[in-house]
Design an enzyme around this catalytic site. Structure first.
Site, PDB file in Angstrom:
ATOM      1  N   LYS A 182       0.873  -1.189   0.000  1.00  0.00           N
ATOM      2  CA  LYS A 182       0.000   0.000   0.000  1.00  0.00           C
ATOM      3  C   LYS A 182       0.901   1.228   0.000  1.00  0.00           C
ATOM      4  O   LYS A 182       2.020   1.181   0.493  1.00  0.00           O
ATOM      5  CB  LYS A 182      -0.864   0.015   1.267  1.00  0.00           C
TER       6      LYS A 182
HETATM    7  P1  NAD Z   1     -13.411   7.329  -2.406  1.00  0.00           P
HETATM    8  O1  NAD Z   1     -12.355   8.344  -2.285  1.00  0.00           O
HETATM    9  O2  NAD Z   1     -14.009   7.033  -3.728  1.00  0.00           O
HETATM   10  O3  NAD Z   1     -14.626   7.691  -1.393  1.00  0.00           O
HETATM   11  C1  NAD Z   1     -14.437   7.930  -0.051  1.00  0.00           C
HETATM   12  C2  NAD Z   1     -15.743   8.407   0.555  1.00  0.00           C
HETATM   13  O4  NAD Z   1     -15.581   8.528   1.979  1.00  0.00           O
HETATM   14  C3  NAD Z   1     -16.223   9.769   0.062  1.00  0.00           C
HETATM   15  O5  NAD Z   1     -17.620   9.762  -0.093  1.00  0.00           O
HETATM   16  C4  NAD Z   1     -15.854  10.704   1.231  1.00  0.00           C
HETATM   17  O6  NAD Z   1     -16.700  11.836   1.335  1.00  0.00           O
HETATM   18  C5  NAD Z   1     -16.053   9.781   2.406  1.00  0.00           C
HETATM   19  N1  NAD Z   1     -15.337  10.228   3.611  1.00  0.00           N
HETATM   20  C6  NAD Z   1     -14.044  10.625   3.707  1.00  0.00           C
HETATM   21  N2  NAD Z   1     -13.772  11.013   4.965  1.00  0.00           N
HETATM   22  C7  NAD Z   1     -14.914  10.863   5.673  1.00  0.00           C
HETATM   23  C8  NAD Z   1     -15.276  11.112   7.019  1.00  0.00           C
HETATM   24  N3  NAD Z   1     -14.393  11.595   7.897  1.00  0.00           N
HETATM   25  N4  NAD Z   1     -16.545  10.858   7.405  1.00  0.00           N
HETATM   26  C9  NAD Z   1     -17.447  10.372   6.533  1.00  0.00           C
HETATM   27  N5  NAD Z   1     -17.165  10.113   5.247  1.00  0.00           N
HETATM   28  C10 NAD Z   1     -15.907  10.359   4.825  1.00  0.00           C
HETATM   29  O7  NAD Z   1     -12.800   5.994  -1.764  1.00  0.00           O
HETATM   30  P2  NAD Z   1     -13.182   4.464  -2.037  1.00  0.00           P
HETATM   31  O8  NAD Z   1     -12.307   3.938  -3.120  1.00  0.00           O
HETATM   32  O9  NAD Z   1     -14.652   4.324  -2.152  1.00  0.00           O
HETATM   33  O10 NAD Z   1     -12.693   3.780  -0.680  1.00  0.00           O
HETATM   34  C11 NAD Z   1     -13.480   3.795   0.513  1.00  0.00           C
HETATM   35  C12 NAD Z   1     -12.932   2.764   1.483  1.00  0.00           C
HETATM   36  O11 NAD Z   1     -12.951   1.479   0.870  1.00  0.00           O
HETATM   37  C13 NAD Z   1     -11.490   2.996   1.918  1.00  0.00           C
HETATM   38  O12 NAD Z   1     -11.358   2.566   3.261  1.00  0.00           O
HETATM   39  C14 NAD Z   1     -10.696   2.077   1.001  1.00  0.00           C
HETATM   40  O13 NAD Z   1      -9.450   1.721   1.549  1.00  0.00           O
HETATM   41  C15 NAD Z   1     -11.645   0.915   0.920  1.00  0.00           C
HETATM   42  N6  NAD Z   1     -11.454   0.066  -0.258  1.00  0.00           N
HETATM   43  C16 NAD Z   1     -11.553   0.560  -1.532  1.00  0.00           C
HETATM   44  C17 NAD Z   1     -11.391  -0.287  -2.610  1.00  0.00           C
HETATM   45  C18 NAD Z   1     -11.567   0.185  -4.025  1.00  0.00           C
HETATM   46  O14 NAD Z   1     -11.524  -0.654  -4.939  1.00  0.00           O
HETATM   47  N7  NAD Z   1     -11.794   1.460  -4.277  1.00  0.00           N
HETATM   48  C19 NAD Z   1     -11.098  -1.654  -2.402  1.00  0.00           C
HETATM   49  C20 NAD Z   1     -11.017  -2.131  -1.096  1.00  0.00           C
HETATM   50  C21 NAD Z   1     -11.203  -1.269  -0.037  1.00  0.00           C
END
Ligand code: NAD
Length: 514
Positions: A182
């Site tokens: 990561k």
């Molecule tokens: P993203 O950047 O597309 O979206 C993140 C979302 O979280 C946004 O809506 C943002 O407003 C919200 N957010 C940020 N800080 C916040 C807070 N303090 N309170 C409430 N909401 C908040 O990110 P993503 O790709 O959707 O990833 C989200 C989570 O899923 C992360 O933990 C990431 O590690 C995990 N994840 C993502 C993937 C992927 O394929 N994108 C895969 C596995 C895990």
């Protein structure tokens, strides 16, 4: 003289995000009596890279208000000949791209100007800036390091160590031939223009180039990054190489037009849904009429919500970084997605969505529902939140959303858990499909990808449930008999047991090089 006089006493163990994340590792390692040397191998990452990237930023217009703006109220309005050269950022600043002001009627006094909107802005010349960057490579016993790139203000070595280790567990659980990694950059991407982010990304890959590769370490999107960023990383990595097209697999999560996989964008959200669907299927129930709330409406949260709604579930509330919305009648996830991705919605937030009412974040967690999907950042489900939840199930879309204390409370309260390392493994699973397609120069249909994903998610989730209940089943889809350890445990511990057994097998059978 005793030895203790000769040494500075060792500092007591400090509790950090990493040590917290590793608690479950140690619990599972104890449960299965993990080989001590394998434990040492997995306890700390193989490599921790910290470096810096520098980039020359662009000139900006910074809004000036109140008394600071008053002396400029009589300035003639600057008519910008090419308004497309002005790039509006979420923090109110405006980037001057290209030669936005060249050939315009510009009225500047002491570095200030007024735009047709009436606003007064200070012209701040772009300067070089330095950003702290990371890549942690946790373990590669099962294959090349694999894991996302995060662009966010609050990142640290400690956080990336935790997230990289999680990837090692997740790739093992998903049965994909990768290890865990990561990385990312400490910055808020919403404060920078497109071309600035491009320059930062290219510079990041320039420094990363000797550390990654299709068979070495394969980055992907995470919070704050997307397919566009992956495309830039691919270009920078492969530019000028003799076998450029053989390098496509250096990053996954690419646009389908340049070697990405159909179904990858939605894969993490879809994987969460497959787990929830299987959770209910076992009870003879479907998703129809089930109510849920989602935290985070980015890639994972929005797609999971949209797919769930299409299956008849009802979305009651959404919380993101900038607001919280609620509707007892149900929120239309597709319409909400259209609202958050509209180019006028600079913060990409659910705040202000007309189809629901605004509520406080504190009330969000108390909304009664069948299940909750945390899909924002880590550490959001604290003890306090765990006490407040009025739900029966949590499906962790985000990485590490539940603190260990909260986890214990949820268990005591009988709230079921689909832990992150299985629930959100859909992303890395389809990343693997993308990587194979790149290697074979193939392209699969979305239906093919989704079918394979469904099989992989449900199969491994079933094995985890068998381990947790200490009761093996053998179905067409899975065989849980090989992983039981003779006692029951939480689903989270069971997921970790599965990961550790699969990783340990490599050390047991292949041995150590030295
Ligand atoms: P993203 O950047 O597309 O979206 C993140 C979302 O979280 C946004 O809506 C943002 O407003 C919200 N957010 C940020 N800080 C916040 C807070 N303090 N309170 C409430 N909401 C908040 O990110 P993503 O790709 O959707 O990833 C989200 C989570 O899923 C992360 O933990 C990431 O590690 C995990 N994840 C993502 C993937 C992927 O394929 N994108 C895969 C596995 C895990």
């Amino acid at each position: 003289m005793s030895e203790t006089y000769m040494r500075v006493p060792a500092p007591g163990p400090k509790r950090t995000v990493y040590t917290e994340a590793m608690e479950i590792f140690h619990r599972a390692a104890d449960l299965i009596g993990l080989n001590p040397r394998v434990r040492l191998e997995l306890e700390e990452p193989d490599y921790e890279h910290i470096f810096h990237v520098t980039v020359k930023l662009k000139d900006r217009l910074v809004p000036v208000t109140g008394a600071d703006a008053a002396p400029f109220a009589d300035l003639p309005v600057t008519q910008v000949r090419n308004p497309e050269g002005l790039e509006q950022l979420a923090d109110g600043k405006i980037i001057l791209n290209g030669r936005a002001l060249l050939g315009s009627d510009v009225a500047i006094r002491r570095g200030h100007l007024r735009l047709p909107s009436g606003g007064v802005y200070q012209l701040v010349p772009g300067e070089a800036q330095r950003f702290k960057a990371y890549r942690v490579q946790h373990n590669q016993a099962r294959g090349p390091y694999k894991g996302g790139i995060r662009y966010h203000r609050e990142v640290s070595l400690d956080l990336f160590k935790a997230l990289a280790a999680e990837m090692t567990w997740k790739t093992a659980i998903a049965e994909v031939p990768f290890g865990g990694g990561k990385g990312g950059i400490q910055l808020d991407p919403r404060q920078y223009g497109r071309e600035e982010l491009e320059a930062i990304t290219l510079r990041y890959m320039y420094k990363l180039k000797s550390l990654v590769g299709p068979n070495i370490d394969i980055p992907a999107p995470d919070v704050g990054t997307n397919g566009e960023i992956m495309a830039l990383m691919l270009r920078q990595f492969s530019d000028g190489e003799r076998e450029r097209h053989a390098q496509r697999g250096v990053v996954t999560g690419k646009d389908v037009r340049i070697g990405g996989s159909e179904g990858r964008v939605k894969a993490t959200g879809r994987g969460v849904v497959f787990c929830v669907e299987d959770f209910y299927a076992e009870r003879g129930e479907t998703l129809k009429g089930k109510t849920f709330i989602v935290q985070g409406f980015g890639n994972v949260g929005s797609h999971a919500a949209e797919i769930l709604c299409s299956m008849g579930a009802k979305l009651l509330a959404v919380n993101d970084a900038d607001g919280t919305i609620f509707s007892g009648d149900g929120i239309d996830a597709s319409a909400l997605m259209a609202y958050t991705t509209d180019s006028k919605n600079l913060k990409r937030s659910v705040a202000g969505y007309p189809g629901a009412q605004k509520i406080e974040k504190a009330d969000f967690w108390g909304v009664p529902c069948d299940f909750v999907i945390p899909a924002a950042l880590g550490g959001e489900i604290t003890s306090e939140v765990a006490e407040k939840l009025k739900t029966k199930l949590i499906a962790e879309g985000a990485n590490g959303p539940t603190t260990p204390e909260a986890d214990a409370i949820l268990q005591k309260r009988g709230i079921e858990m689909i832990p992150d390392i299985i629930a959100n493994a859909g992303g890395v699973t389809v990343s693997y499909y993308e990587w194979i397609q790149n290697k074979r120069m193939e392209s699969w249909t979305e239906a093919e990808v989704n079918k394979k994903l469904e099989f992989a998610m449900k199969r491994n989730y079933r094995i985890i449930r068998d381990i947790a209940r200490n009761s093996a089943r053998k179905t067409e889809m899975h065989d849980g008999t090989r992983f039981l350890i003779g006692k029951e445990m939480s689903t989270r511990a069971a997921a970790m047991v599965l990961a550790l057994k699969r990783i340990e097998a490599h050390y047991q059978l292949e041995g150590f090089s030295q």
